[in-house]
Motif scaffolding. Sequence first.
Motif, PDB file in Angstrom:
ATOM      1  N   ARG A   1      13.799 -12.935   2.844  1.00 21.05           N
ATOM      2  CA  ARG A   1      13.348 -13.494   1.507  1.00 21.05           C
ATOM      3  C   ARG A   1      12.080 -13.431   1.432  1.00 21.05           C
ATOM      4  N   ALA A   2      11.981 -14.488   2.444  1.00 18.74           N
ATOM      5  CA  ALA A   2      10.366 -14.231   2.437  1.00 18.74           C
ATOM      6  C   ALA A   2       9.463 -13.306   2.723  1.00 18.74           C
ATOM      7  N   LEU A   3       9.547 -13.136   3.514  1.00 18.06           N
ATOM      8  CA  LEU A   3       9.197 -11.581   3.964  1.00 18.06           C
ATOM      9  C   LEU A   3       9.012  -9.883   2.554  1.00 18.06           C
ATOM     10  N   ALA A   4      10.475 -10.537   1.874  1.00 17.17           N
ATOM     11  CA  ALA A   4      10.389  -9.174   0.714  1.00 17.17           C
ATOM     12  C   ALA A   4       9.709  -9.459  -0.321  1.00 17.17           C
ATOM     13  N   GLU A   5       9.931 -10.635  -0.613  1.00 18.60           N
ATOM     14  CA  GLU A   5       9.053 -11.245  -1.675  1.00 18.60           C
ATOM     15  C   GLU A   5       8.130 -11.399  -2.007  1.00 18.60           C
ATOM     16  N   TYR A   6       6.803 -11.463  -0.440  1.00 15.72           N
ATOM     17  CA  TYR A   6       5.559 -11.012   0.049  1.00 15.72           C
ATOM     18  C   TYR A   6       5.172  -9.128  -0.473  1.00 15.72           C
ATOM     19  N   LEU A   7       6.076  -8.733  -0.209  1.00 19.81           N
ATOM     20  CA  LEU A   7       5.987  -7.382  -0.411  1.00 19.81           C
ATOM     21  C   LEU A   7       6.205  -6.982  -1.732  1.00 19.81           C
ATOM     22  N   GLY A   8       7.326  -7.870  -2.467  1.00 22.81           N
ATOM     23  CA  GLY A   8       7.209  -7.018  -3.890  1.00 22.81           C
ATOM     24  C   GLY A   8       6.142  -8.035  -4.751  1.00 22.81           C
ATOM     25  N   GLN A   9       5.686  -9.079  -4.461  1.00 19.49           N
ATOM     26  CA  GLN A   9       4.079  -9.114  -4.495  1.00 19.49           C
ATOM     27  C   GLN A   9       2.904  -8.850  -4.685  1.00 19.49           C
ATOM     28  N   ALA A  10       2.446  -8.421  -3.291  1.00 25.54           N
ATOM     29  CA  ALA A  10       1.589  -8.461  -3.293  1.00 25.54           C
ATOM     30  C   ALA A  10       1.393  -7.211  -2.949  1.00 25.54           C
ATOM     31  N   ALA A  11       1.920  -6.301  -2.708  1.00 22.46           N
ATOM     32  CA  ALA A  11       2.161  -5.189  -1.164  1.00 22.46           C
ATOM     33  C   ALA A  11       1.928  -3.919  -2.437  1.00 22.46           C
ATOM     34  N   PRO A  12       0.370  -3.202  -1.886  1.00 19.17           N
ATOM     35  CA  PRO A  12       0.308  -2.206  -2.762  1.00 19.17           C
ATOM     36  C   PRO A  12       0.538  -0.502  -2.458  1.00 19.17           C
ATOM     37  N   ASP A  13       0.655   0.030  -4.164  1.00 17.48           N
ATOM     38  CA  ASP A  13       1.361   1.089  -3.835  1.00 17.48           C
ATOM     39  C   ASP A  13       1.890   1.932  -2.625  1.00 17.48           C
ATOM     40  N   ALA A  14       0.303   2.374  -1.997  1.00 20.00           N
ATOM     41  CA  ALA A  14       0.733   2.902  -0.894  1.00 20.00           C
ATOM     42  C   ALA A  14       1.143   2.432  -0.079  1.00 20.00           C
TER      43      ALA A  14
ATOM     44  N   ARG B   1       1.634  -1.301   8.515  1.00 14.68           N
ATOM     45  CA  ARG B   1       0.721  -2.611   9.409  1.00 14.68           C
ATOM     46  C   ARG B   1      -0.774  -2.269   9.228  1.00 14.68           C
ATOM     47  N   ASP B   2      -1.488  -1.375   8.974  1.00 20.46           N
ATOM     48  CA  ASP B   2      -3.218  -1.114   8.599  1.00 20.46           C
ATOM     49  C   ASP B   2      -3.490  -2.582   7.328  1.00 20.46           C
ATOM     50  N   TRP B   3      -2.061  -2.129   7.077  1.00 18.63           N
ATOM     51  CA  TRP B   3      -2.659  -3.078   5.135  1.00 18.63           C
ATOM     52  C   TRP B   3      -2.833  -4.492   5.416  1.00 18.63           C
ATOM     53  N   VAL B   4      -1.871  -5.230   5.912  1.00 20.90           N
ATOM     54  CA  VAL B   4      -1.718  -6.631   6.493  1.00 20.90           C
ATOM     55  C   VAL B   4      -2.271  -6.415   7.775  1.00 20.90           C
ATOM     56  N   ARG B   5      -3.107  -5.878   8.321  1.00 19.65           N
ATOM     57  CA  ARG B   5      -4.230  -6.240   9.533  1.00 19.65           C
ATOM     58  C   ARG B   5      -5.561  -6.878   8.686  1.00 19.65           C
ATOM     59  N   GLY B   6      -5.428  -6.134   7.219  1.00 25.06           N
ATOM     60  CA  GLY B   6      -7.014  -6.692   6.208  1.00 25.06           C
ATOM     61  C   GLY B   6      -6.722  -8.627   6.292  1.00 25.06           C
ATOM     62  N   PHE B   7      -5.531  -8.813   6.410  1.00 27.48           N
ATOM     63  CA  PHE B   7      -5.254 -10.226   6.033  1.00 27.48           C
ATOM     64  C   PHE B   7      -6.085 -10.637   7.662  1.00 27.48           C
ATOM     65  N   ARG B   8      -6.396 -12.456   6.955  1.00 25.71           N
ATOM     66  CA  ARG B   8      -6.872 -13.124   8.203  1.00 25.71           C
ATOM     67  C   ARG B   8      -5.437 -13.218   8.904  1.00 25.71           C
ATOM     68  N   PRO B   9      -5.678 -13.607  10.609  1.00 27.80           N
ATOM     69  CA  PRO B   9      -3.744 -13.911  11.122  1.00 27.80           C
ATOM     70  C   PRO B   9      -3.449 -15.421  11.154  1.00 27.80           C
ATOM     71  N   GLU B  10      -3.655 -16.053  10.220  1.00 29.63           N
ATOM     72  CA  GLU B  10      -3.737 -16.896   9.962  1.00 29.63           C
ATOM     73  C   GLU B  10      -2.908 -17.496   8.868  1.00 29.63           C
ATOM     74  N   PHE B  11      -3.040 -15.914   8.517  1.00 27.78           N
ATOM     75  CA  PHE B  11      -1.527 -16.172   6.841  1.00 27.78           C
ATOM     76  C   PHE B  11      -0.625 -15.626   7.510  1.00 27.78           C
ATOM     77  N   GLU B  12       0.197 -16.678   7.280  1.00 27.00           N
ATOM     78  CA  GLU B  12       1.272 -16.309   8.007  1.00 27.00           C
ATOM     79  C   GLU B  12       2.755 -15.232   8.097  1.00 27.00           C
ATOM     80  N   LEU B  13       2.290 -14.296   6.667  1.00 24.19           N
ATOM     81  CA  LEU B  13       3.212 -13.452   6.617  1.00 24.19           C
ATOM     82  C   LEU B  13       2.605 -12.060   6.631  1.00 24.19           C
ATOM     83  N   SER B  14       1.832 -12.068   6.922  1.00 21.19           N
ATOM     84  CA  SER B  14       0.687 -11.248   6.685  1.00 21.19           C
ATOM     85  C   SER B  14       1.306 -10.768   8.570  1.00 21.19           C
ATOM     86  N   ASP B  15       0.820 -11.640   9.224  1.00 18.03           N
ATOM     87  CA  ASP B  15       1.149 -11.420  10.626  1.00 18.03           C
ATOM     88  C   ASP B  15       1.876 -11.723  11.182  1.00 18.03           C
ATOM     89  N   ILE B  16       3.479 -11.955  10.486  1.00 18.52           N
ATOM     90  CA  ILE B  16       4.605 -11.414  10.409  1.00 18.52           C
ATOM     91  C   ILE B  16       4.726 -10.027  10.668  1.00 18.52           C
TER      92      ILE B  16
END
Length: 364
Positions: free
Chosen positions: A125-138, A163-178
């Motif tokens: 649920r947390a990952l889906a919420e994260y992608l649903g809110q933040a993921a770009p159209d690409a 994978r390449d999109w979430v790599r743009g976030f800092r590793p300490e951002f837990e959901l992007s890292d996961i």
Amino acid sequence: MAQHYYIDESGNAGDLARTDPGLTFGDQPIFSLAAVGIDDDPLLAADVAQLKIQHRVALSELKASRLHSRPAFIEDLVDLLSAYRAPVLVEVVEKRFMVAIHIVNHQLLTGGHHVGDPTGEALGRALAEYLGQAAPDAVLGGFIDACAAPSSASVIRSLTTLRDWVRGFRPEFELSDIAGKLAGLALDELEPDAGPDHPFSYRRFLPSPDAGPSGKLMWMLPALSSFTNLYARLNQLHGRQLSQVTLIHDEQRYVEGAVRDGKLSMETLRDQMAKITAQFADYQITEAASLRFASSTGAVGLQVADVIAGSIARHMNGVLADPHAPRPLQAVVDKILGFEDGRGQGVNFVATDRLLATAGIHTF
């Protein structure tokens, strides 16, 4: 408890893999499906006829698309259902969020092993919420493209984009890292099998398609997922005693076969389905309801279901389009939300927390 449920939808019921590059879903980003329990359709028809006279509604058939400027009429219609003590159950789907859910279930948490595991479901649920809110159209579009043209190459592109999109976030951002690690693991698993010796290994990273009336594959049908959850909610509402219940669904040639097949799968695979946990829904179908499709022309129950589904879909589409715009159907939606009874009636939202907060909605 009602034995006849009239079911109708609002918002393009087709598969989500056939949207435009801007992911507008044909300017219908919200899908809704409503079920209204009515055993005396002639009495309802007579009372609706009186409401038409009272509000000077000159329509031979009620359609939400033609009544959105008449909220007072719709309010009285909903009040009529309350007076009948008619069960009202609605599914509302934010299509973009539904795509995010499929990405999580089929590319990040593959195999569905998290289903039935509270910790795994919370992560999903947390990952889906994260992608649903933040993921770009690409990212979402890459997954949609892989469904529309499935191949090892398209699935690899989809996972690589994520994978390449979430790599743009800092590793300490837990959901992007996961998410990045899970996408990387999927790529590590898929890429060695992408050659000619394993031509279909990519399929485990995509949802199972359904066959349309012409044989063309359909992917991610909100009409199907909404119907199956609605069926499970009715199963709980009726204490698993559905043998005397009849579902009358509005004619929908495009998805009729998929809905029939989905219902049959729930009934024949009830032991496997039982591990699915959802609030106010019981997926273990021990008694099957009957299902038929009918024209709304002569069925007032179907027309009322259309108005319920269409009103809440139009309202939520408006919130998405402009959170600060006037909300002429707010009172109608509040009345529909008021059917919640703690047993399964009311509205179930498959939507991001951000959308629900913007709409001022607290889910059951």
